[in-house]
Scaffold this motif. Structure first.
Motif, PDB file in Angstrom:
ATOM      1  N   ASP A 137      -6.154 -13.864  15.976  1.00  0.00           N
ATOM      2  CA  ASP A 137      -5.548 -12.571  16.577  1.00  0.00           C
ATOM      3  C   ASP A 137      -5.505 -11.606  15.484  1.00  0.00           C
ATOM      4  OD1 ASP A 137      -3.305 -13.102  15.460  1.00  0.00           O
ATOM      5  OD2 ASP A 137      -1.781 -12.646  16.649  1.00  0.00           O
ATOM      6  N   GLU A 138      -5.975 -11.922  14.549  1.00  0.00           N
ATOM      7  CA  GLU A 138      -5.975 -11.085  13.017  1.00  0.00           C
ATOM      8  C   GLU A 138      -6.716  -9.872  13.622  1.00  0.00           C
ATOM      9  OE1 GLU A 138      -5.725 -14.889  11.536  1.00  0.00           O
ATOM     10  OE2 GLU A 138      -7.014 -14.106  12.940  1.00  0.00           O
ATOM     11  N   THR A 139      -5.979  -8.151  13.219  1.00  0.00           N
ATOM     12  CA  THR A 139      -7.265  -7.332  13.188  1.00  0.00           C
ATOM     13  C   THR A 139      -7.754  -7.464  12.180  1.00  0.00           C
ATOM     14  OG1 THR A 139      -4.997  -5.849  11.985  1.00  0.00           O
ATOM     15  CG2 THR A 139      -4.965  -5.849  13.876  1.00  0.00           C
ATOM     16  N   LEU A 140      -8.721  -5.703  12.081  1.00  0.00           N
ATOM     17  CA  LEU A 140     -10.197  -5.865  11.084  1.00  0.00           C
ATOM     18  C   LEU A 140      -9.153  -5.540   9.491  1.00  0.00           C
ATOM     19  CD1 LEU A 140     -12.608  -5.474  10.355  1.00  0.00           C
ATOM     20  CD2 LEU A 140     -12.604  -3.944  10.835  1.00  0.00           C
ATOM     21  N   ASP A 141      -8.586  -5.082   9.683  1.00  0.00           N
ATOM     22  CA  ASP A 141      -7.410  -5.190   8.108  1.00  0.00           C
ATOM     23  C   ASP A 141      -6.659  -6.248   8.013  1.00  0.00           C
ATOM     24  OD1 ASP A 141      -8.173  -2.205   8.562  1.00  0.00           O
ATOM     25  OD2 ASP A 141      -6.512  -2.041   9.018  1.00  0.00           O
ATOM     26  N   GLU A 142      -6.552  -6.874   8.876  1.00  0.00           N
ATOM     27  CA  GLU A 142      -6.244  -7.746   8.407  1.00  0.00           C
ATOM     28  C   GLU A 142      -7.272  -9.057   8.432  1.00  0.00           C
ATOM     29  OE1 GLU A 142      -1.441  -8.265  10.995  1.00  0.00           O
ATOM     30  OE2 GLU A 142      -3.774  -9.165  12.043  1.00  0.00           O
ATOM     31  N   ALA A 143      -8.033  -9.346   8.702  1.00  0.00           N
ATOM     32  CA  ALA A 143      -9.827  -9.773   8.549  1.00  0.00           C
ATOM     33  C   ALA A 143      -9.547 -10.080   7.184  1.00  0.00           C
ATOM     34  CB  ALA A 143      -9.792  -9.478   9.617  1.00  0.00           C
ATOM     35  N   ILE A 144      -9.857  -8.407   6.862  1.00  0.00           N
ATOM     36  CA  ILE A 144     -10.505  -7.698   5.437  1.00  0.00           C
ATOM     37  C   ILE A 144      -9.091  -8.344   4.350  1.00  0.00           C
ATOM     38  CG2 ILE A 144     -10.687  -6.085   4.322  1.00  0.00           C
ATOM     39  CD1 ILE A 144     -11.657  -4.805   6.247  1.00  0.00           C
ATOM     40  N   THR A 145      -8.153  -8.829   4.189  1.00  0.00           N
ATOM     41  CA  THR A 145      -7.570  -9.430   3.549  1.00  0.00           C
ATOM     42  C   THR A 145      -6.430 -11.001   4.062  1.00  0.00           C
ATOM     43  OG1 THR A 145      -5.766  -7.884   4.565  1.00  0.00           O
ATOM     44  CG2 THR A 145      -6.651  -7.340   2.487  1.00  0.00           C
ATOM     45  N   GLU A 146      -7.489 -11.758   4.785  1.00  0.00           N
ATOM     46  CA  GLU A 146      -6.533 -12.689   5.364  1.00  0.00           C
ATOM     47  C   GLU A 146      -6.118 -14.032   4.678  1.00  0.00           C
ATOM     48  OE1 GLU A 146      -3.814 -13.196   7.767  1.00  0.00           O
ATOM     49  OE2 GLU A 146      -4.366 -14.327   8.795  1.00  0.00           O
ATOM     50  N   ASN A 147      -4.804 -14.068   4.790  1.00  0.00           N
ATOM     51  CA  ASN A 147      -4.948 -16.206   4.689  1.00  0.00           C
ATOM     52  C   ASN A 147      -4.034 -17.066   5.696  1.00  0.00           C
ATOM     53  OD1 ASN A 147      -2.643 -15.393   3.671  1.00  0.00           O
ATOM     54  ND2 ASN A 147      -2.515 -14.399   2.133  1.00  0.00           N
ATOM     55  N   ARG A 148      -4.010 -18.077   5.155  1.00  0.00           N
ATOM     56  CA  ARG A 148      -3.314 -18.458   6.207  1.00  0.00           C
ATOM     57  C   ARG A 148      -1.751 -17.938   6.275  1.00  0.00           C
ATOM     58  NH1 ARG A 148      -0.257 -22.941   4.442  1.00  0.00           N
ATOM     59  NH2 ARG A 148      -0.880 -23.726   1.913  1.00  0.00           N
ATOM     60  N   HIS A 149      -1.240 -17.562   5.102  1.00  0.00           N
ATOM     61  CA  HIS A 149       0.058 -17.196   5.827  1.00  0.00           C
ATOM     62  C   HIS A 149       0.292 -15.854   6.446  1.00  0.00           C
ATOM     63  CE1 HIS A 149       1.588 -20.627   3.321  1.00  0.00           C
ATOM     64  NE2 HIS A 149       0.811 -19.963   2.363  1.00  0.00           N
ATOM     65  N   GLY A 150      -0.831 -15.176   6.325  1.00  0.00           N
ATOM     66  CA  GLY A 150      -1.082 -14.267   7.267  1.00  0.00           C
ATOM     67  C   GLY A 150      -0.109 -12.446   5.619  1.00  0.00           C
ATOM     68  N   ARG A 151      -0.120 -12.979   4.277  1.00  0.00           N
ATOM     69  CA  ARG A 151       0.525 -11.868   3.557  1.00  0.00           C
ATOM     70  C   ARG A 151      -0.359 -12.413   2.567  1.00  0.00           C
ATOM     71  NH1 ARG A 151       6.304 -14.919   2.934  1.00  0.00           N
ATOM     72  NH2 ARG A 151       6.583 -13.806   2.237  1.00  0.00           N
ATOM     73  N   VAL A 152       0.046 -10.990   1.643  1.00  0.00           N
ATOM     74  CA  VAL A 152      -0.948 -11.246   0.464  1.00  0.00           C
ATOM     75  C   VAL A 152      -0.093 -10.466  -0.662  1.00  0.00           C
ATOM     76  CG1 VAL A 152      -2.788  -9.029  -0.639  1.00  0.00           C
ATOM     77  CG2 VAL A 152      -3.376  -9.340   2.091  1.00  0.00           C
ATOM     78  N   TRP A 153       0.021 -11.615  -1.870  1.00  0.00           N
ATOM     79  CA  TRP A 153       0.293 -11.594  -2.928  1.00  0.00           C
ATOM     80  C   TRP A 153      -1.148 -11.142  -3.673  1.00  0.00           C
ATOM     81  CZ3 TRP A 153       0.185 -15.679   0.331  1.00  0.00           C
ATOM     82  CH2 TRP A 153       1.727 -15.926   0.937  1.00  0.00           C
ATOM     83  N   ARG A 154       0.278 -10.738  -5.097  1.00  0.00           N
ATOM     84  CA  ARG A 154      -1.056 -10.006  -6.460  1.00  0.00           C
ATOM     85  C   ARG A 154       0.136 -11.150  -7.220  1.00  0.00           C
ATOM     86  NH1 ARG A 154      -4.425  -5.860  -7.633  1.00  0.00           N
ATOM     87  NH2 ARG A 154      -4.430  -5.259  -9.701  1.00  0.00           N
ATOM     88  N   MET A 155      -0.992 -10.829  -8.290  1.00  0.00           N
ATOM     89  CA  MET A 155      -0.738 -11.905  -9.666  1.00  0.00           C
ATOM     90  C   MET A 155      -1.523 -11.375 -10.521  1.00  0.00           C
ATOM     91  SD  MET A 155       1.257 -14.485 -11.195  1.00  0.00           S
ATOM     92  CE  MET A 155       1.502 -15.406  -9.794  1.00  0.00           C
ATOM     93  N   GLU A 156      -0.365 -10.392 -12.096  1.00  0.00           N
ATOM     94  CA  GLU A 156      -1.370  -9.672 -12.895  1.00  0.00           C
ATOM     95  C   GLU A 156      -0.752  -9.502 -13.845  1.00  0.00           C
ATOM     96  OE1 GLU A 156      -0.400  -5.078 -12.802  1.00  0.00           O
ATOM     97  OE2 GLU A 156      -0.989  -6.052 -10.735  1.00  0.00           O
ATOM     98  N   TRP A 157      -1.370  -9.499 -15.878  1.00  0.00           N
ATOM     99  CA  TRP A 157      -0.831  -9.358 -17.072  1.00  0.00           C
ATOM    100  C   TRP A 157      -0.699  -8.603 -17.856  1.00  0.00           C
ATOM    101  CZ3 TRP A 157       1.188 -13.449 -19.408  1.00  0.00           C
ATOM    102  CH2 TRP A 157       1.583 -12.515 -20.840  1.00  0.00           C
ATOM    103  N   ARG A 158       0.595  -8.347 -17.615  1.00  0.00           N
ATOM    104  CA  ARG A 158       0.931  -6.888 -18.656  1.00  0.00           C
ATOM    105  C   ARG A 158       2.146  -7.294 -19.540  1.00  0.00           C
ATOM    106  NH1 ARG A 158       2.880  -2.578 -14.324  1.00  0.00           N
ATOM    107  NH2 ARG A 158       0.738  -3.574 -12.311  1.00  0.00           N
ATOM    108  N   ASP A 159       2.161  -7.601 -20.557  1.00  0.00           N
ATOM    109  CA  ASP A 159       2.728  -8.485 -21.507  1.00  0.00           C
ATOM    110  C   ASP A 159       3.298 -10.022 -20.393  1.00  0.00           C
ATOM    111  OD1 ASP A 159       1.292  -7.131 -23.565  1.00  0.00           O
ATOM    112  OD2 ASP A 159       2.592  -5.419 -23.397  1.00  0.00           O
ATOM    113  N   GLY A 160       3.070 -10.067 -20.142  1.00  0.00           N
ATOM    114  CA  GLY A 160       3.959 -11.124 -19.453  1.00  0.00           C
ATOM    115  C   GLY A 160       3.982 -11.122 -17.651  1.00  0.00           C
ATOM    116  N   TRP A 161       4.062 -12.600 -16.650  1.00  0.00           N
ATOM    117  CA  TRP A 161       3.331 -12.610 -16.062  1.00  0.00           C
ATOM    118  C   TRP A 161       4.528 -11.763 -14.214  1.00  0.00           C
ATOM    119  CZ3 TRP A 161      -1.729 -14.050 -14.947  1.00  0.00           C
ATOM    120  CH2 TRP A 161      -2.430 -14.213 -15.433  1.00  0.00           C
TER     121      TRP A 161
END
Length: 197
Positions: A137-161
């Protein structure tokens, strides 16, 4: 649209051996594309490989997607994932067990050179079952960013994780916690409220 005629005009296009109504082409070096007409001839099922294109795998994925396209998009018109894929016999360099399909409203391929082709293309690619699962039942926005948890995370480096869930402020994490977090997402460990963020 006559998909065969459109594909015939692609530079360097050639038939894909081992699958009827299927072709290979490349627009730039190290970037291979393969496509096959859907069973009804109305759509192009397409996959790509950047520096890793494997023709045997392409034939297997496209054939599987053609046979099970209806099932692939049965639960959601935007994208789907189905298990049961088997890579070419005797190949140990990959062990994918699923195929993912993505609709034109998500992938938006060919925006410049062939915009009229975009609505007729469904992107497909091999995957592991643990990577994708659709609720249906994912919406279009969810389909563009979907994973099995239905959540979006980000990891990046800025002098540390730094790690954050979409829409939240990032927090610093150590390498061990980042790896444990990623493994938990891949292998299905339940997320408890506030456990990670």
């Amino acid at each position: 649209m006559d998909l065969r005629a459109v594909l015939a005009d692609f530079p360097g296009v050639r038939p894909l051996a081992g699958l009827r109504d299927a072709w290979y082409w490349s627009r730039v070096p190290l970037f291979g594309l393969a496509g096959a007409l859907s069973a009804d001839g109305e759509r192009l099922l397409q996959l790509s490989g950047r520096g890793s294109y494997d023709e045997e795998l392409a034939v297997a994925v496209l054939g599987f997607a053609r046979e099970r396209e209806g099932e692939l998009f049965a639960r959601n018109a935007h994208w789907g994932a189905i298990d049961g894929f088997q890579p070419p016999a005797g190949r140990r360099d990959f062990d994918f067990d699923s195929v993912i399909g993505i609709s034109p409203d998500v992938h938006r391929a060919y925006p410049v050179e062939h915009p009229e082709l975009t609505p007729h293309v469904r992107m497909v690619f091999p995957a592991y079952a643990c990577e994708f699962a659709a609720a249906g039942d994912e919406t279009l926005d969810e389909a563009i960013t979907e994973n099995r948890h239905g959540r979006v995370w980000r990891m990046e480096w800025r002098d540390g994780w730094l790690m954050a869930e979409y829409g939240q402020a990032p927090r610093e994490v150590g390498v061990e916690e980042a790896v444990e977090f990623a493994m938990a997402r891949l292998y299905g460990r339940a997320v408890e409220e506030g456990e990670w963020l």
